[in-house]
Each structure stands twice: as structure tokens, then as C-alpha cells.
Design a protein around this motif. Structure first.
Motif, PDB file in Angstrom:
ATOM      1  N   ALA A 160      20.156  17.319  32.598  1.00 36.03           N
ATOM      2  CA  ALA A 160      21.399  17.406  31.831  1.00 36.03           C
ATOM      3  C   ALA A 160      22.578  16.942  32.672  1.00 36.03           C
ATOM      4  N   ILE A 161      23.479  16.226  32.029  1.00 31.78           N
ATOM      5  CA  ILE A 161      24.674  15.746  32.709  1.00 31.78           C
ATOM      6  C   ILE A 161      25.848  16.641  32.331  1.00 31.78           C
ATOM      7  N   THR A 162      26.482  17.225  33.296  1.00 36.83           N
ATOM      8  CA  THR A 162      27.634  18.102  33.046  1.00 36.83           C
ATOM      9  C   THR A 162      28.899  17.253  32.955  1.00 36.83           C
ATOM     10  N   THR A 163      29.582  17.364  31.829  1.00 37.47           N
ATOM     11  CA  THR A 163      30.814  16.611  31.627  1.00 37.47           C
ATOM     12  C   THR A 163      32.000  17.460  32.056  1.00 37.47           C
ATOM     13  N   VAL A 164      32.827  16.929  32.916  1.00 39.74           N
ATOM     14  CA  VAL A 164      34.013  17.639  33.387  1.00 39.74           C
ATOM     15  C   VAL A 164      35.184  17.315  32.467  1.00 39.74           C
ATOM     16  N   HIS A 165      35.929  18.317  32.099  1.00 42.07           N
ATOM     17  CA  HIS A 165      37.084  18.107  31.217  1.00 42.07           C
ATOM     18  C   HIS A 165      38.043  17.116  31.865  1.00 42.07           C
ATOM     19  N   PRO A 166      38.577  16.151  31.108  1.00 48.22           N
ATOM     20  CA  PRO A 166      39.449  15.122  31.691  1.00 48.22           C
ATOM     21  C   PRO A 166      40.682  15.669  32.413  1.00 48.22           C
ATOM     22  N   THR A 167      41.147  16.849  32.038  1.00 51.10           N
ATOM     23  CA  THR A 167      42.332  17.430  32.680  1.00 51.10           C
ATOM     24  C   THR A 167      42.086  17.741  34.153  1.00 51.10           C
ATOM     25  N   ILE A 168      40.824  18.013  34.504  1.00 51.60           N
ATOM     26  CA  ILE A 168      40.510  18.381  35.891  1.00 51.60           C
ATOM     27  C   ILE A 168      39.515  17.416  36.537  1.00 51.60           C
ATOM     28  N   ALA A 169      39.236  16.308  35.870  1.00 49.49           N
ATOM     29  CA  ALA A 169      38.227  15.370  36.375  1.00 49.49           C
ATOM     30  C   ALA A 169      38.617  14.741  37.705  1.00 49.49           C
ATOM     31  N   HIS A 170      39.909  14.714  38.011  1.00 50.25           N
ATOM     32  CA  HIS A 170      40.375  14.081  39.247  1.00 50.25           C
ATOM     33  C   HIS A 170      40.243  14.990  40.467  1.00 50.25           C
ATOM     34  N   PHE A 228      35.814  20.846  46.004  1.00 51.52           N
ATOM     35  CA  PHE A 228      36.319  22.153  46.427  1.00 51.52           C
ATOM     36  C   PHE A 228      37.289  22.738  45.393  1.00 51.52           C
ATOM     37  N   GLN A 229      37.979  21.871  44.657  1.00 52.64           N
ATOM     38  CA  GLN A 229      38.988  22.311  43.700  1.00 52.64           C
ATOM     39  C   GLN A 229      38.416  22.592  42.320  1.00 52.64           C
ATOM     40  N   LEU A 230      37.319  21.913  41.954  1.00 52.95           N
ATOM     41  CA  LEU A 230      36.784  22.008  40.594  1.00 52.95           C
ATOM     42  C   LEU A 230      36.357  23.420  40.215  1.00 52.95           C
ATOM     43  N   GLU A 231      35.651  24.094  41.116  1.00 53.73           N
ATOM     44  CA  GLU A 231      35.128  25.419  40.782  1.00 53.73           C
ATOM     45  C   GLU A 231      36.233  26.430  40.482  1.00 53.73           C
ATOM     46  N   GLY A 245      46.118  20.153  48.628  1.00 53.31           N
ATOM     47  CA  GLY A 245      46.292  19.935  47.195  1.00 53.31           C
ATOM     48  C   GLY A 245      46.316  21.202  46.364  1.00 53.31           C
ATOM     49  N   LYS A 246      46.855  22.302  46.931  1.00 54.15           N
ATOM     50  CA  LYS A 246      46.856  23.559  46.183  1.00 54.15           C
ATOM     51  C   LYS A 246      47.757  23.490  44.954  1.00 54.15           C
ATOM     52  N   THR A 247      48.907  22.814  45.065  1.00 51.31           N
ATOM     53  CA  THR A 247      49.788  22.696  43.904  1.00 51.31           C
ATOM     54  C   THR A 247      49.109  21.876  42.810  1.00 51.31           C
ATOM     55  N   ASN A 248      48.393  20.840  43.221  1.00 53.81           N
ATOM     56  CA  ASN A 248      47.623  20.040  42.275  1.00 53.81           C
ATOM     57  C   ASN A 248      46.585  20.904  41.560  1.00 53.81           C
ATOM     58  N   LEU A 249      45.932  21.792  42.322  1.00 56.81           N
ATOM     59  CA  LEU A 249      44.947  22.692  41.731  1.00 56.81           C
ATOM     60  C   LEU A 249      45.607  23.645  40.731  1.00 56.81           C
ATOM     61  N   ILE A 250      46.722  24.254  41.128  1.00 58.73           N
ATOM     62  CA  ILE A 250      47.404  25.214  40.259  1.00 58.73           C
ATOM     63  C   ILE A 250      47.815  24.544  38.950  1.00 58.73           C
ATOM     64  N   VAL A 251      48.432  23.367  39.071  1.00 57.29           N
ATOM     65  CA  VAL A 251      48.906  22.635  37.890  1.00 57.29           C
ATOM     66  C   VAL A 251      47.730  22.241  37.006  1.00 57.29           C
ATOM     67  N   SER A 252      46.670  21.738  37.621  1.00 58.50           N
ATOM     68  CA  SER A 252      45.494  21.294  36.859  1.00 58.50           C
ATOM     69  C   SER A 252      44.805  22.474  36.186  1.00 58.50           C
ATOM     70  N   ALA A 256      46.171  25.382  35.268  1.00 54.71           N
ATOM     71  CA  ALA A 256      47.008  25.843  34.159  1.00 54.71           C
ATOM     72  C   ALA A 256      46.883  24.904  32.960  1.00 54.71           C
ATOM     73  N   SER A 257      46.898  23.601  33.218  1.00 52.61           N
ATOM     74  CA  SER A 257      46.785  22.617  32.137  1.00 52.61           C
ATOM     75  C   SER A 257      45.427  22.712  31.457  1.00 52.61           C
ATOM     76  N   TYR A 258      44.374  22.887  32.264  1.00 49.38           N
ATOM     77  CA  TYR A 258      43.010  23.026  31.740  1.00 49.38           C
ATOM     78  C   TYR A 258      42.907  24.251  30.827  1.00 49.38           C
ATOM     79  N   MET A 259      43.502  25.365  31.259  1.00 48.56           N
ATOM     80  CA  MET A 259      43.465  26.587  30.458  1.00 48.56           C
ATOM     81  C   MET A 259      44.167  26.390  29.122  1.00 48.56           C
ATOM     82  N   ILE A 260      45.299  25.697  29.153  1.00 47.25           N
ATOM     83  CA  ILE A 260      46.032  25.432  27.909  1.00 47.25           C
ATOM     84  C   ILE A 260      45.209  24.533  26.991  1.00 47.25           C
ATOM     85  N   GLU A 261      44.592  23.505  27.569  1.00 51.99           N
ATOM     86  CA  GLU A 261      43.759  22.586  26.779  1.00 51.99           C
ATOM     87  C   GLU A 261      42.543  23.308  26.187  1.00 51.99           C
ATOM     88  N   LYS A 262      42.069  24.352  26.857  1.00 54.85           N
ATOM     89  CA  LYS A 262      40.922  25.114  26.380  1.00 54.85           C
ATOM     90  C   LYS A 262      41.315  26.167  25.341  1.00 54.85           C
TER      91      LYS A 262
END
Length: 631
Positions: free
Chosen positions: A2-12, A16-19, A37-44, A46-52
Motif C-alpha cells: 500500500a502507498i501512503t498518500t501524504v496530505h498536500p498541506t504537509i507534503a513538503h 522528522f517533521q511529518l510525524e 524548521g519548527k515554525t514551518n512545522l507549527i504553521v503546517s 495548524a493548516s493541516y488540522m484546519i484542512e482536516k
């Protein structure tokens, strides 16, 4: 397979940051190294949670500065659009202030309470402790330290009675009177904002239930700068769900003097049951050489989480360490070096920051830069709201908003001078205390004579009319009403102010700031909570303390004064304090993206005499292979 698809909001995000970005429910701790990249993680996240589908109204994001809060909201907005407007992104003090504005009556305060700054606190202490046994600022620091540890006046008195020194007993008694005085004036200080919020949530279950239902997901940035008190607040706000994301770098905990406690970070698992720990190890900021050099230094600390930082950036140049004969030569060398670095256009002045442990170390550097006509900015000038002309005008607005504000009253009635001396003031204070009145309503009933009587009558006439119209005007017009109403510009002219133009310009800026608010309470709250740096020249060398550099980055960092007694400070006399000094040096080093230069003077002037100084032990703790000429 199975291929796990990562949500585009956090695909970048990296591995270490994805989990942690996808960890939504339950407590998590993100251990984030510098430039990882902690600010990038926080922003991503939060955005991922909103998109979900998580309602942004239920998300509360804490930062330690308003600037960081604004940047975070803007970056989430870029990802999810207007939905980001529903996020609550705030500093701890600002959030607690808003919380108390809504619920202060549960604790016996009016919701229009005044927030006292350091000057107001010192003035209040001076009135209580008239014997002057200890410096008011020292007493305030002692009280603040107790508040950071959740020690109430009653607990302080009990502790002092059984195991305290004479000073402990004195401070505890002053603390008790100080809190009583604040309550009578419907005022709080900055520490009270958090303490009272904790008290509110602990003692008022219906309020806690309402707050927990509103805010179901918490983000807490820079947790290494938190005190035990701050973490108590976070846990209360997290409620039973405990959906809290804590982000920190224990190696950048440098604010023990403000109550931050490195031990609290090391004990997070005990405080937040089921806490999952993630580590961000990849540095995106600095060269491999700078990352490795900084890591070799901080590895000498024992109080630390284990982490293996690395970078895929270029290897980069070795660090430069320069021994100079004295501070004048150190400054001359640096100014010449800056000319060389900027002459071919590769770097601009704004790409360079000069960092120092103590403010006074900038003097010789400033002189050298002035001689060569190199523009520079000392970051962290006098905060805007502490400038005299701003405090004068704001005292009128504060008093109209909260007529119980003693400090605002004393300042306002003295600008301009109205013949109201200490005896007249004490008479007015006594009337307010004995008649349960406020300072505006008390004025026509005080039995004063002569010049004081006339001055008070004029002041009352102005304030009564001003109070009636306060809520009918926009904040910009309120400022202008006071400036013109008391003829403040004429007052500056009469006083023959040497920097008249600057002061008038500051008043113009106050009008500009006020114009960005719709309500007077928002304007007052933000002016009290924000400390703004002095205006910065667009392209100039940045001069700042190591503490002020935290969170910033520059292509070139020059760290001066690398001597024993400076860094580590002569005050550092325990292992814990030495480790904090080492973390401070580490913070300075990790601000550099490309070039890191360390300097020291062998001789310094001390009370007019030249004295030899030992090289900082931290230089010797850096692996010599990363320092030019030492490998």
C-alpha cells in the motif's frame, strides 16, 4: 504494497517533521534544534488540522512575542486563506489579559483594570516601603520571583516567618501590602495576569469548562522559556482532552532570570501523562561547520535531551577566533573586517550582527563604526510606551478609563504642573480611600486651598468632560483630544526641550498607532503589553545582546568579548548557571548562516586600570577542527 498518500498541506515536510504534524490528539513534545524548521512545522500542522476539518476557533497558539504571533497567523493565512482569521494566536500575557477582561469580576476585580508596568510598580513600592531599606526594583524582582513560583503573599509570610531572613520577612510584608494596594486601585501587574488566570481556572469550574470547550487544541512555542507557572496555565487550558503541542529546544533555554526553568522541560513527561516526544534534527540555517562547532560546545552540558543535529547545507568556512590586545583594537579590527566583507557587494550591512553578553560592551564598537561612518542600529532601544511624552499622554487616557488608577492620576495631575504637592496628593488619596471613591469623582470634594485648589478644579473640569466623551471617540481622536486639550506641545516649548522634534514625532507616531484600533480598551491593552524596539535603519549593522538575538538569523555573526567573567558571566557560580551561559553562547553561534567570527580583548579597563582577562572557557570547548588556525 500500500502507498501512503501524504496530505498536500504537509507534503513538503521532512521525515522528522511529518510525524508530529499528523499527531492531533493527545500531548506531544517537539524537541526542535536551531534552524530545524519548527515554525514551518507549527504553521503546517495548524493548516493541516484546519484542512482536516478542525474548527480554527478551537485552536489556541501561544508565542512569546507579538511579532512572532503575527508572523504565524500570516503564514497560516497563506496556506488556508481567511479561515486563519479565526485562530487565536497570542502571547501568554495578552491571552490572559483578554481572559480576565471577560471574567475578572469572578475574582473581585472590575473588568476595566489597569496593567501596571515596571515604573508603576516601583512607584507603588516606594509609597509602601517609605523607609527605603531595600531598593524598590530589588523588592519588585523578589516579588516577581515569588509569583513565578506561584507563591502567594500569605505563603511568603508563612515561609519567611519560619525559615526566612530579615529581608525575606520585609519583602513578604511589602508583597502583602503591594497586592492590597493593587486591588484597591483595580490594577494588576504583568505577573498577575498569569497568576490570576490560573486562580480563575482553578477556582471557577464553570469558567474552566467554558474555556476548555472553546479551546480544544493548544500550540505552545518556545516552551523552554516557560516557568512552572506557565506550564500550570497550559495544563489548565488543555483540560481533560490534553490536546497540547509543546515545541522547545532545551539547548536554547536562556531566561532563568525571568523565571524559566530548564528542569521543567526535562520533567514534561511527568506533568503531561502519555506525552509523545519527537525530535527535529535537521538544521536548514547554518553551514555544516557552524552546526558541528555549536554541537561540540553544547555537548558539554549535562542537563539536556539527547539529539544528533545535522545539516545537508554546504560545509562552509571555519570559524574565526581573533585575539586582540584591548577593546579599542577589537573594535578597530571588527570595523575593518566589516568594510572588507561589504566592499565587493556580496554582503550588505544588514547581513551582519554583532552580539555581546552585556550592553556596555557595545560602546567601543559604536565608536569605531562612527569613525568609519558605518551605519548601525542598537536593537532593543527604549520601549516606545516608556518614553516620557507617551506616558504623559497615556496617563490621562488610563485615568479616564479607570478612575481608580493611582499611578495614572499622580502623573496626569502633574502634567502640566498644577501646584499639587505631596501634601495635597496625600489629602486626595485619603479621601479616595476613606470614601470608597475614585480619583475623578473625589476632586470637587477635596478641601484644598490656594494654587492647588485652582489646579485641581481645572484638572477636574477637563477630566470630567473627557471621561464623558471617552467612549464616543475613536482612539486616534482620544490621543489628539488630550494632546490639544492640555496644550502639551506648548508645554514642551516652555520646557525648552532639546529634543523637541523627536518628542513631537513620537506623539505623531502615537496617533498613528491609535488609528489602527477601533476601541479604547484594545488600544490601552496593546500599548501596555507591547514593547517595541527603537526604529531601525533599513541597511545597517545590527548590534544586540545575545539574549536579544534569540529567534533571529544573519549571514554573518560576530560575537565579541569572549572572556571569562563576561561569558560565562562572573555571576555564574553554579553548574546550572554555567550551563545556562553555555546555552547562551550556543544561541549566539547558531544565529550564523554562513560566517561566524569570535573575538576577545586580552586587556580591558577596570576602574581606569588595564587588566588581563582569561579567554572564555567556551572557546576551548569548541572542537578545534572547526576553528581556523586551531585545528
Amino acid at each position: 504494497m500500500a502507498i501512503t498518500t501524504v496530505h498536500p498541506t504537509i507534503a513538503h515536510l521532512n521525515k522528522f517533521q511529518l510525524e508530529p504534524a499528523q499527531h492531533i490528539n493527545g500531548p506531544l513534545f517537539v524537541l526542535a534544534g536551531p534552524g530545524s524548521g519548527k515554525t514551518n512545522l507549527i504553521v503546517s500542522r495548524a493548516s493541516y488540522m484546519i484542512e482536516k476539518g478542525i474548527d480554527p476557533l478551537s485552536m489556541l497558539m501561544f508565542t512569546f512575542t507579538k511579532k512572532a504571533a503575527n508572523e504565524m497567523r500570516e503564514r497560516v493565512h497563506l496556506k488556508v486563506g481567511p479561515r486563519a482569521n479565526d485562530l487565536t494566536v497570542s502571547t501568554y500575557h495578552s491571552f490572559c489579559s483578554r481572559l480576565l477582561r471577560k471574567y475578572a469580576n469572578y475574582l473581585g476585580y472590575e473588568t476595566n483594570f489597569t496593567i501596571y508596568d515596571t515604573d508603576d510598580q516601583i512607584s507603588t513600592i516606594k509609597k509602601i516601603a517609605k523607609d527605603g531599606m531595600f531598593k524598590p526594583r530589588d523588592v519588585i524582582n523578589e516579588i516577581s520571583s515569588m509569583k513565578n513560583k506561584n507563591i502567594t503573599p500569605q505563603k511568603a509570610l508563612e515561609k519567611a516567618q519560619y525559615e526566612g531572613t530579615a529581608k525575606d520577612k520585609y519583602v513578604a510584608e511589602v508583597y502583602k501590602q503591594y497586592q492590597k494596594e493593587l486591588k484597591e486601585q483595580n490594577a494588576v501587574d504583568f505577573d498577575d495576569l498569569i497568576l490570576l488566570s490560573i486562580l480563575l481556572l482553578r477556582t471557577q469550574p464553570e469558567v474552566k469548562r467554558e474555556v476548555n470547550q472553546r479551546y480544544r487544541y493548544l500550540f505552545c512555542d518556545e516552551t523552554q522559556d516557560s516557568s512552572s507557572r506557565d506550564l500550570d496555565l497550559i495544563k489548565l487550558l488543555a483540560g481533560d482532552d490534553m490536546n497540547v503541542c509543546l515545541i522547545a529546544d532545551d539547548d536554547q533555554s536562556i531566561y532563568a532570570f525571568r523565571g524559566a526553568d530548564i528542569n521543567e522541560i526535562l520533567k514534561l513527561k511527568a506533568r503531561f501523562k502519555g506525552l509523545k516526544v519527537y525530535t527535529l534534527q535537521q538544521n536548514y540555517r547554518s553551514t555544516q561547520t557552524i552546526v558541528n562547532a555549536a554541537r561540540s560546545l553544547i555537548s558539554h552540558n549535562e542537563q539536556s535531551y539527547e539529539k544528533e543535529l545535522f545539516t545537508e547545507n554546504k560545509v562552509g568556512e571555519q570559524l574565526m577566533f581573533i585575539d586582540t590586545q584591548n577593546q579599542s583594537q577589537e573594535a578597530s579590527y571588527i570595523s575593518t573586517l566589516i568594510e572588507a566583507l561589504t566592499q565587493n557587494g556580496t554582503y550588505q550591512y544588514k547581513d551582519i550582527a554583532i552580539l555581546y553578553r552585556m550592553n556596555h560592551l557595545s560602546r567601543s564598537i559604536e565608536e569605531a563604526l562612527l569613525q568609519k561612518q558605518v551605519p548601525y542600529t542598537v536593537v532593543g532601544g527604549l520601549p516606545f510606551y516608556k518614553r516620557r511624552e507617551i506616558k504623559d499622554i497615556m496617563s490621562y487616557i488610563r485615568l479616564a478609563y479607570n478612575p481608580l488608577d493611582r499611578e495614572a492620576f499622580e502623573r496626569a495631575i502633574g502634567v502640566p504642573k498644577r501646584g499639587v504637592g505631596d501634601k495635597s496628593l496625600e489629602h486626595i488619596h485619603a479621601y479616595v480611600r476613606n470614601r470608597a471613591s475614585n480619583y475623578i469623582d473625589a476632586l470637587p470634594n477635596t478641601d484644598l486651598r490656594g494654587k492647588a485648589k485652582k489646579g485641581v478644579e481645572q484638572f477636574y473640569t477637563f477630566m470630567e468632560k473627557f471621561r464623558e466623551e471617552l467612549y464616543t471617540m475613536a482612539p486616534k481622536d482620544i490621543v489628539l483630544y488630550v494632546v490639544h486639550g492640555i496644550k502639551y506641545i506648548d508645554l514642551l516649548v516652555e520646557m525648552d526641550e532639546p529634543d523637541m522634534e523627536t518628542r513631537v514625532g513620537n506623539l505623531d507616531e502615537l496617533v498613528n498607532i491609535a488609528a489602527s484600533y477601533d476601541q479604547v480598551d484594545e488600544f490601552l491593552e496593546n500599548l501596555s503589553l507591547n514593547v517595541e524596539d527603537a526604529e531601525q535603519i533599513e541597511n545597517s549593522i545590527n548590534l544586540m545582546t545575545l539574549h536579544a538575538s534569540k529567534g533571529l538569523e544573519f549571514p554573518i555573526i560576530i560575537m565579541i568579548g569572549n572572556n571569562e567573567g563576561i561569558i560565562p558571566s562572573w555571576r555564574a557560580d553554579t553548574q546550572a548557571s554555567i550551563e545556562e551561559e553555555r546555552r547562551l553562547h550556543y544561541v549566539g553561534m547558531t544565529r550564523a548562516k554562513e560566517i561566524l567570527i569570535l573575538t576577545r580583548p586580552k586587556m580591558v579597563m577596570n576602574q581606569g586600570r588595564s587588566q588581563y582577562q582569561e579567554e572564555s572557557r567556551f572557546i576551548g570547548e569548541i572542537d578545534p577542527q572547526y576553528i581556523r588556525g586551531r585545528s
